[in-house]
Design an enzyme around this catalytic site. Sequence first.
Site, PDB file in Angstrom:
ATOM      1  N   GLU A 285      10.457 138.618  12.252  1.00  0.00           N
ATOM      2  CA  GLU A 285      10.375 137.571  13.271  1.00  0.00           C
ATOM      3  C   GLU A 285      10.017 138.128  14.634  1.00  0.00           C
ATOM      4  O   GLU A 285       9.398 137.440  15.447  1.00  0.00           O
ATOM      5  CB  GLU A 285      11.704 136.811  13.376  1.00  0.00           C
ATOM      6  CG  GLU A 285      11.850 135.690  12.376  1.00  0.00           C
ATOM      7  CD  GLU A 285      12.984 134.734  12.708  1.00  0.00           C
ATOM      8  OE1 GLU A 285      13.082 133.704  12.031  1.00  0.00           O
ATOM      9  OE2 GLU A 285      13.772 135.015  13.631  1.00  0.00           O
ATOM     10  N   HIS A 306      12.090 152.361 -10.918  1.00  0.00           N
ATOM     11  CA  HIS A 306      11.674 151.985 -12.269  1.00  0.00           C
ATOM     12  C   HIS A 306      10.909 150.675 -12.275  1.00  0.00           C
ATOM     13  O   HIS A 306      10.703 150.080 -13.326  1.00  0.00           O
ATOM     14  CB  HIS A 306      12.908 151.901 -13.172  1.00  0.00           C
ATOM     15  CG  HIS A 306      13.642 153.192 -13.276  1.00  0.00           C
ATOM     16  ND1 HIS A 306      13.459 154.081 -14.316  1.00  0.00           N
ATOM     17  CD2 HIS A 306      14.544 153.774 -12.445  1.00  0.00           C
ATOM     18  CE1 HIS A 306      14.229 155.144 -14.132  1.00  0.00           C
ATOM     19  NE2 HIS A 306      14.891 154.985 -12.999  1.00  0.00           N
ATOM     20  N   LYS A 420       8.442 123.324   8.930  1.00  0.00           N
ATOM     21  CA  LYS A 420       9.383 122.244   9.189  1.00  0.00           C
ATOM     22  C   LYS A 420       8.657 120.926   9.446  1.00  0.00           C
ATOM     23  O   LYS A 420       9.072 119.867   8.962  1.00  0.00           O
ATOM     24  CB  LYS A 420      10.265 122.586  10.383  1.00  0.00           C
ATOM     25  CG  LYS A 420      11.183 123.780  10.179  1.00  0.00           C
ATOM     26  CD  LYS A 420      12.018 124.050  11.417  1.00  0.00           C
ATOM     27  CE  LYS A 420      12.883 125.287  11.253  1.00  0.00           C
ATOM     28  NZ  LYS A 420      13.683 125.571  12.467  1.00  0.00           N
TER      29      LYS A 420
END
Length: 445
Positions: A285, A306, A420
């Site tokens: 951010e 792995h 949003k």
Amino acid sequence: MRIALDLKNIRNFVSQDELNAYIPALTDAASKLANGTGEGNDFLGWLNLPENYDREEFARIQAAAAKIRSDSKALVVIGIGGSYLGARAVIEFLRSPLYNQLPKETPDIYFVGNNLSADAVNEVITLIGDRDFSINVISKSGTTTEPAVIFRVFKELMYKRYGAEEARRRIYATTDKARGALKTLATAEGYETFVIPDNVGGRYSVLTAVGLLPIACAGIDIEALMQGAQDAMIEMRSPGLDNPAWAYAAARNELFRKGKGIEILACYDPSFRFMAEWWKQLYGESEGKDKTGIFPASVDLTADLHSMGQYIQDGVRNLMETVVHIGRANTTLAVPNDDDNLDGLNFLSGRDLYEVNEQAFLGTLLAHVDGGVPNMVINLPARDEASLGELIYFYELACGLSGYVLGVNPFNQPGVEAYKVNMFALLGKPGYEDKQAALKARLAD
């Protein structure tokens, strides 16, 4: 200082002269932070927080945590992003990723409101069962969709179980000091409230009430945590590349300039997983804007050797790696001897598992460097409150410095609103009708 930054394994990629060239930019960045002259200067409350925090509120946090520990078997923490990542990171690192499963005197702690999954929420309700519980709802505004929706769910459960009067004593709101939907509700209902400071952004808020109340409920010594952060704050005021925050900011920016656009944060203890999640928000951010920034990623080692290990070793050479190395384990465990020795591992018999893990770290570090991945190592002496307080402050300070060196405002997040707007439109929020039609048309194509 407890923590130390080791840059010797970037020497094949970055020269000392190249690091020294960042001193003027870092001097300017440090001045912007200290004097509040840079972009985002209204969000610098974290900078001196370990020294200047509200002692009266700190005592109330400790008292509230003691009450929750005495009257609740579970604490539901409702928040998203910086409103939960820091607390969860500290609890898992200092206690255990299996904290809720372990026998203890402190309450189980469930973090909700960070997603909209009905299954996930119902599972937490099932886990609480008929046990006594409290709620800590964390939101500056009280209108952020995910925590606001989930708070409705748990508030209803709380009021049905205890009735209004007792429910009010079991809900703790961490929110704005004077305004917002949650503050208005808390005042009307009489919830005990704690303050999200106006000058501390969410991703920098772990050492405020946002993080400290849940952390204290887990029985963690928040005084030692703050003392560690204060020690780091004092030590890291010194200018120059002997300051680990300056050196880390210089190294990662120079590696980015040379094409290392992804930074992998690694640790050889699974307790660090959510510290890495907190770090990803902090740096993602803060730096990811204006079409620039280092992409923060993380791996759990040795497990991810792995899976992701192949890519780190042989994939596109756009990676840098930072390893948080813990100087000792809190417990010991010797490798047993096996008479049959079918796995061929008797050469490890009697050796402590920490030593085995240590050699895995060292061997992997050398392999990755040989494979073209520069490695920085942050040495942390132990999994304890003071060391972690130092690490948190180190990362916050280095992030502010690095963002200014990169040329961005490290304290805003303009890109988080785009989803949003679309979500509100698709859900039919009043005032978004035109946007809804346009989005539905796009989705139908």
